[in-house]
Design an enzyme around this catalytic site. Structure first.
Site, PDB file in Angstrom:
ATOM      1  N   SER A  27       1.531  -1.833   6.016  1.00 55.72           N
ATOM      2  CA  SER A  27       0.940  -3.098   5.582  1.00 55.72           C
ATOM      3  C   SER A  27       1.821  -4.311   5.846  1.00 55.72           C
ATOM      4  O   SER A  27       1.337  -5.441   5.842  1.00 55.72           O
ATOM      5  CB  SER A  27       0.606  -3.043   4.089  1.00 55.72           C
ATOM      6  OG  SER A  27       1.766  -2.755   3.329  1.00 55.72           O
ATOM      7  N   ASP A 331       1.646 -10.345  -3.915  1.00 51.71           N
ATOM      8  CA  ASP A 331       0.710  -9.619  -4.771  1.00 51.71           C
ATOM      9  C   ASP A 331       1.354  -8.490  -5.570  1.00 51.71           C
ATOM     10  O   ASP A 331       0.671  -7.604  -6.057  1.00 51.71           O
ATOM     11  CB  ASP A 331      -0.447  -9.060  -3.932  1.00 51.71           C
ATOM     12  CG  ASP A 331       0.036  -8.089  -2.850  1.00 51.71           C
ATOM     13  OD1 ASP A 331       1.239  -7.788  -2.801  1.00 51.71           O
ATOM     14  OD2 ASP A 331      -0.801  -7.635  -2.038  1.00 51.71           O
ATOM     15  N   HIS A 334       3.520  -6.884  -1.663  1.00 56.32           N
ATOM     16  CA  HIS A 334       3.795  -7.546  -0.378  1.00 56.32           C
ATOM     17  C   HIS A 334       4.360  -8.947  -0.589  1.00 56.32           C
ATOM     18  O   HIS A 334       4.217  -9.522  -1.677  1.00 56.32           O
ATOM     19  CB  HIS A 334       2.508  -7.614   0.451  1.00 56.32           C
ATOM     20  CG  HIS A 334       1.817  -6.303   0.576  1.00 56.32           C
ATOM     21  ND1 HIS A 334       0.737  -5.947  -0.215  1.00 56.32           N
ATOM     22  CD2 HIS A 334       2.066  -5.240   1.377  1.00 56.32           C
ATOM     23  CE1 HIS A 334       0.355  -4.726   0.100  1.00 56.32           C
ATOM     24  NE2 HIS A 334       1.133  -4.262   1.055  1.00 56.32           N
TER      25      HIS A 334
END
Length: 365
Positions: A27, A331, A334
């Protein structure tokens, strides 16, 4: 300019640069593959506030804007890397690079996690070996002969990672101990190094292999493993034991890459120190413009670090801060665009790549 007894021999050589970038990872690098994979019916990364800062729409990136890979592309005057799974739509050009990274991906194959009875929590089965399979499949459309491929890949930059973080996140989040996870490090490192070796065998000559971030500074770790024991935290408020774990992984990866350099002396195998590049702003947040600090998430559902597993960013009960540029964490898991920009700058302009990149950047970002 070089001067000899014969006069002027040569002037400063013309500026060289990368013609394409190929990215593998999770990610931290995914520019849309997870979203396109349909692994979840309604993933929150497909909706605002994800993407709100730069793209003004959700792109499948796990941030409010650009990622490290986006800034590297900008630095070399290349377009943002299209996700590999966009190939099926037929509206993307892949000659200048492709992104194979998938949010939630592990370095090791999913089967290992299913065998250990923790496979049910995997976001995706698109591990590093799956991404390498995609690359091999695409390669035949990029170059037809070994000579053509050698010429094409000579000016390509390959980004291997960050990858491996999820190999530890999944077991940590279901109660795995640091001692148990340390035993996993050699397998994870071996997988990353084997992937790097395979890419070199396929023609890659310039590769960046990234280490892991200081996970002990991440809001999700600070929330899940919060403790009243003050000695568990460093001067920056990060969990010392988990940062030490990241450093252990990174040290083992660096050692393995040194062995790989001996095997492939023609390749420039670069270690990217994500840990060092990020630790700077955790150590001195206000120096980097993070007036709201670096440990509290911009987007979340409350709690000491604004990370609440039942109201994660994008879910009911969460909200994003007014100015993400004041936060390093987006968040809870991340980072924000600004944080990724600082990391990318530390890689492209130094000193957090070893050895340095072959070609200097042609653009600022």
């Amino acid at each position: 300019m070089i001067i000899s007894c014969l006069g002027t021999v040569s002037a400063t050589p013309p500026l060289k640069y990368y013609d394409s970038i190929f990215s593998f990872g999770d990610s931290l690098a995914d520019t849309g593959n997870f979203l396109l994979s349909g692994a979840l019916a309604f993933p929150v990364i497909g909706e605002l506030p994800y993407g709100e800062t730069y793209f003004h729409r959700a792109t499948g990136r796990c941030s409010n804007g650009r990622l490290v890979v986006d800034f590297i592309a900008e630095a070399y005057g290349l377009p943002y890397l299209p996700p590999y799974l966009a190939l099926a739509k037929g509206n993307e050009k892949f000659e200048q690079g492709v992104n194979f990274a998938v949010a939630g991906a592990t370095a090791m194959d999913a089967k290992i996690f299913y065998d250990r009875k923790i496979g049910q929590i995997l976001w995706t089965n698109d591990s590093l070996s799956v991404q390498l399979g995609w690359f091999k499949k695409l390669k035949s459309t990029l170059c037809s002969t070994k000579e053509d491929c050698a010429k094409y890949f000579k000016k390509s930059l390959f980004l291997v990672g960050e990858i491996g973080g999820n190999d530890y996140n999944y077991p940590f989040f279901v109660g795995g101990s640091i001692k148990q996870l340390k035993a996993l490090v050699p397998l994870v490192v071996e997988t990353i190094v084997a992937a790097t070796s395979m890419l070199i065998e396929e023609g890659a000559v310039e590769l960046i292999v990234a280490g892991n971030l200081p996970i002990g500074c991440n809001a999700v770790y600070l929330t899940l493993f919060r403790t009243p024991n003050i000695s568990a935290y460093d001067q920056n408020g990060c969990l010392k034991a988990y940062n030490a774990f990241s450093k252990y992984h990174n040290s083992q990866l660096k050692l393995a890459l040194e062995t790989l350099r001996q095997k492939y002396p023609h390749a420039n195998i670069i270690y990217a120190d994500y840990y060092g590049a990020a630790k700077r702003f955790f150590h001195a947040p206000k120096h980097y413009g993070f007036s709201e600090g670096t440990l509290v998430a911009c987007c979340g559902g409350g709690g000491p670090y604004n990370f609440n597993n039942s109201a994660r960013c994008g879910h009911t009960g969460s909200r994003a801060c007014l100015d993400p540029s004041t936060h390093a964490n987006w968040d809870g898991v991340h980072l924000t665009e600004v944080a990724y920009r600082h990391i990318a700058m530390g890689l492209v302009k130094g000193p957090f790549t070893s050895p340095p990149l072959t070609f200097p950047p042609i653009n600022d970002f």
